[in-house]
Design an enzyme around this catalytic site. Sequence first.
Site, PDB file in Angstrom:
ATOM      1  CB  THR A  34      19.385  24.354  -2.618  1.00 56.81           C
ATOM      2  OG1 THR A  34      19.749  24.876  -1.366  1.00 56.81           O
ATOM      3  CG2 THR A  34      18.838  25.419  -3.519  1.00 56.81           C
TER       4      THR A  34
ATOM      5  N   GLY B 275      23.689  23.264  -3.758  1.00 58.28           N
ATOM      6  CA  GLY B 275      25.083  22.992  -3.392  1.00 58.28           C
ATOM      7  C   GLY B 275      25.687  24.013  -2.454  1.00 58.28           C
TER       8      GLY B 275
END
Length: 585
Positions: free
Chosen positions: A395, A487
């Site tokens: 991401t 994460g």
Amino acid sequence: MRRHSLCLHRLVLSICLLVILPGTVSPGHAAAGDPPIFDMGAPFHPVISRHGMVVSQEQLASDIGSDILRRGGNAIDAAVATGFALAVTLPQAGNLGGGGFMLVYLADENRTIALDYREMAPAAAHRKLFEDAQGGVDTDRARFSLQSSGVPGTVAGLVHALENYGSMSLKQVLKPAIKLATRGFEVTDTLSMALAWRGEQLLEDPVSATYFFQPDGAPLRVGQIWRQRDLAWSLKQIARHGARAFYRGAIAEKLVSTMEGGGGLITLEDLENYRVIERKPVYGDYRGYRIASMPPPSSGGIHLIQMLNMLETLELGDMDHNSAAYIHQLTETMRRAYADRSEYLGDPDFASVPEAKLLDKAYAARLAFSIDADVATPSADVRPGRYLPAESPQTTHFSVWDSEGNVVSNTYTLNFSFGNGKSVAGAGFLLNNEMDDFSAKPGVPNAYGLLGSDANAIAPGKRPLSSMTPTIMFKDGAPVLATGSPGGSTIITVVLQAIVNVVDFEMNIAEATSVPRFHHQWWPDVLILEPGISADTRRLLVEMGHGVSASPRLLGKLQSIEQRNGVLFGSSDPRWPGDAVAPVQ
Ligand code: DON
């Protein structure tokens, strides 16, 4: 103790900044006797500007945003330009085919808006979509097939932000991304390595293979100029026709024909039905600071604030940072919050989320009271909501701050690095595998090991629960920090530690970003430590009963901007290559 030991570092840092960074700090601001903007400690130094800043995970994209600010664009213009640029330069996470969340602070209205442009499940999706014949979960289909894609929200989200809060035209903010895609840019080591790492999935898709690999199947070569003709075409379509191009026009047709050719579920109707939702941020108060963060369908904001509420009952600043006792307290806090996440969180338009109760300080105090200061509580003994009142790897994040004080904190994603690895033929972009963020079956963890309940079961039109936590922190009514991270499930605890490091340990943002972190998510009952936490500390934690993971792992990539006395301090996480802070000079 700690503060004294930092004095020398601070002095050295002040001198270094004045000597090494003369171009970054204008002489007027560096004069002796000035407010102590450099007296900020630690051998970590943020990048400084008084005129605006973009911090992202990739330098070309940060520079594009910063250039928009320099030319008079506001933070929203710069964020949208950066978002589209990352779709070109950071294909593992920047995207057109994914979704995300954007927090926008408008200085003149003193208002924060939470834009939800998360993917939506297609109409043909259903609760048992990923169950196999044996009643298990077909994780390959949930993660690597075209069925793993939710209806993308990125284009709608970025265009919505620009049209409602920006000052420039779509053509203006898309121009730099179109130029990068058309003329190309030099492939970096990071990009080539990322492609090699996910080569197996990407090469399975003939379209991705031609977009991201050389004819012999090797990843793009470091240093070669990479042009993306099809992606440039898509971006030009968006510049010309707006979001319509993606949701009804020529891009929509290509996306649907890719779906039809490979058993995907997304139809033209699904694309037409996609909606961006403006939500009210979740708010919390922590030691005199006000935190605004992302509400459901992200779990980030609620659990960030829930954990801060629990930690407020302790004098954290008196503990030694990253000592065993400190890691223990935070771990127990994380364990309790993630247990609640598994039970209560989902798309609020489909499931009722007991937001007020989860954010209640008295509830947090009861949870905190259940923590034994010396002994780990096994996760098996922590049940979601045990103390709740009755009724109830990719991401990317970027932060933008302009000279007027407008702030954007944006996290968006394809879920995995390069999503499901499948590209839309002729349109040049990858598709997300966000459907794996739903709970495919109670008791069966998703790719991040997260468990979910009915609240996060698959349903048509529903948005999968997320951990993305774009956050803005305020002091005395003014923004002082914009932060966020990739994460997966670790995002919330990574952002939590950034805030605690700044508030409780008075670290500057570069130090707060750089020091080692840790993560616990209730289930699996494992405490992950980053490299840099000592073997002695690890041993003490094991003695307390923590199941410490045998292999240290890096957690998150914070991209943050802090404001002190009108000066902006930026930090792009040094855990990964590519320092991508772009100050306006
Ligand atoms: O929305 C979520 O929580 C996940 N899809 C985010 C994935 C992610 O952060 C992967 N990156 N490292």
